[in-house]
Design a protein around this motif. Sequence first.
Motif, short mmCIF file in Angstrom:
data_model
loop_
_atom_site.label_atom_id
_atom_site.label_comp_id
_atom_site.label_asym_id
_atom_site.label_seq_id
_atom_site.Cartn_x
_atom_site.Cartn_y
_atom_site.Cartn_z
N MET A 224 54.85 49.57 60.70
CA MET A 224 53.90 49.20 59.53
C MET A 224 54.66 48.25 58.53
SD MET A 224 50.95 50.13 60.25
CE MET A 224 51.31 49.37 61.89
N ASN A 225 55.87 48.58 58.00
CA ASN A 225 56.49 48.04 57.25
C ASN A 225 56.95 46.57 57.58
OD1 ASN A 225 56.67 49.94 55.32
ND2 ASN A 225 58.74 50.74 56.04
N TYR A 226 57.21 46.39 58.97
CA TYR A 226 57.43 45.07 59.26
C TYR A 226 56.14 44.23 59.10
CZ TYR A 226 58.93 41.36 62.54
OH TYR A 226 59.26 40.03 62.82
N VAL A 227 55.27 44.89 59.75
CA VAL A 227 53.86 44.06 59.60
C VAL A 227 53.35 43.76 58.03
CG1 VAL A 227 51.43 44.30 59.80
CG2 VAL A 227 52.62 45.22 61.59
N LEU A 228 53.55 44.58 57.18
CA LEU A 228 53.51 44.37 55.93
C LEU A 228 54.25 43.20 55.28
CD1 LEU A 228 51.95 44.85 53.15
CD2 LEU A 228 53.92 46.57 52.68
N GLU A 229 55.52 43.07 55.77
CA GLU A 229 56.70 42.12 55.36
C GLU A 229 56.07 40.74 55.82
OE1 GLU A 229 60.73 41.33 57.21
OE2 GLU A 229 61.23 42.50 55.64
N VAL A 230 55.86 40.65 57.07
CA VAL A 230 55.65 39.25 57.71
C VAL A 230 54.12 39.01 57.16
CG1 VAL A 230 56.90 39.60 59.70
CG2 VAL A 230 54.65 40.06 59.91
N LYS A 231 53.37 39.47 56.89
CA LYS A 231 51.91 39.16 56.33
C LYS A 231 52.25 38.73 55.07
CE LYS A 231 48.81 42.26 58.83
NZ LYS A 231 47.83 41.11 59.22
N MET A 232 52.99 39.51 54.05
CA MET A 232 53.14 39.05 52.71
C MET A 232 54.03 37.80 52.55
SD MET A 232 51.54 41.24 50.47
CE MET A 232 50.29 41.06 51.88
#
Length: 300
Positions: A224-232
């Motif tokens: 989830m942290n990775y998903v948030l990072e790439v989206k942001m």
Amino acid sequence: MENKTSLCENQAVLSTSTALCTLRAGMDYLLLNKNETLKIEVPYNGYINILPCHAQEELRYLLDGESFSGPKDQNVLQQIKNRQTLYISQKEASSPYIIAFIPQHALTDMQLETNREQFFTADNSRIKLLKKRVIEVENSNSVSKNIRIQSLLLDLIAFQLELITATADSTLHNNLLKKVIRAQMLIEQDLSKSYTISELAKAVGTNEQYLKMHFKRHLGKTIMNYVLEVKMLYAKRLILTGDCRIADVAQMTGYKHATHFSMSFKKYFGILPTALRNSLYLLPFNSTEIAHIVERLSLG
């Protein structure tokens, strides 16, 4: 008064109910020399360990008429069943074989893939030395011959199990790493989608627990942290182009509502996306300079 505390009072006393560690090392073995043939009924359920000594040819043997083989210079650990017939011919062999029969109860802690009948291990210097010692002791008249051979055979089995386990762990790690990379690619290839961990695990062919554990081990962050990072980071790049509305950026990064996107963006970068977009017009910097500023802000 003189201290007359006895020694036993200063020592921990084991309870009579303390569980004993039972050693179940009983096994059978034989040495099959060149030009000899073995035909024997398997004495119990368990494993047979076939250890060629400097063999230069492929190992072949039969169990109840079913043919099995092993690469040359490889040791074989094979599952066996009680009363199976084992047949090995040494007529064209270049060296003797050590053959050990290991009852199932002797290896109760053995963790091997149950769907495999055979395991192979290549020789290393330690295994070669142990084989040599078995033959030397077998040909001796030592009063401790039986105990010494059993000790050597147990060492041989232990080293083989360590090699098998290490290989299995390496294979498992490589397979899971491929699944992690596949999950990473799925996340990145379409950021408008918002996968659940369950959906990612199903898509790459593993379970959630393994994917979460190995994803973090490989990438240093949770899914989830990775998903948030790439989206942001993607959203920031889109905004800095000056060509996209905030609502469009929200859709392109998987947010149904622009307000939810704006809250996530501010929480991540410390600045609202509208404020970042407006800075393109209010500040005397080009977009590259602004990108550097925001990059530094994201690290704070």
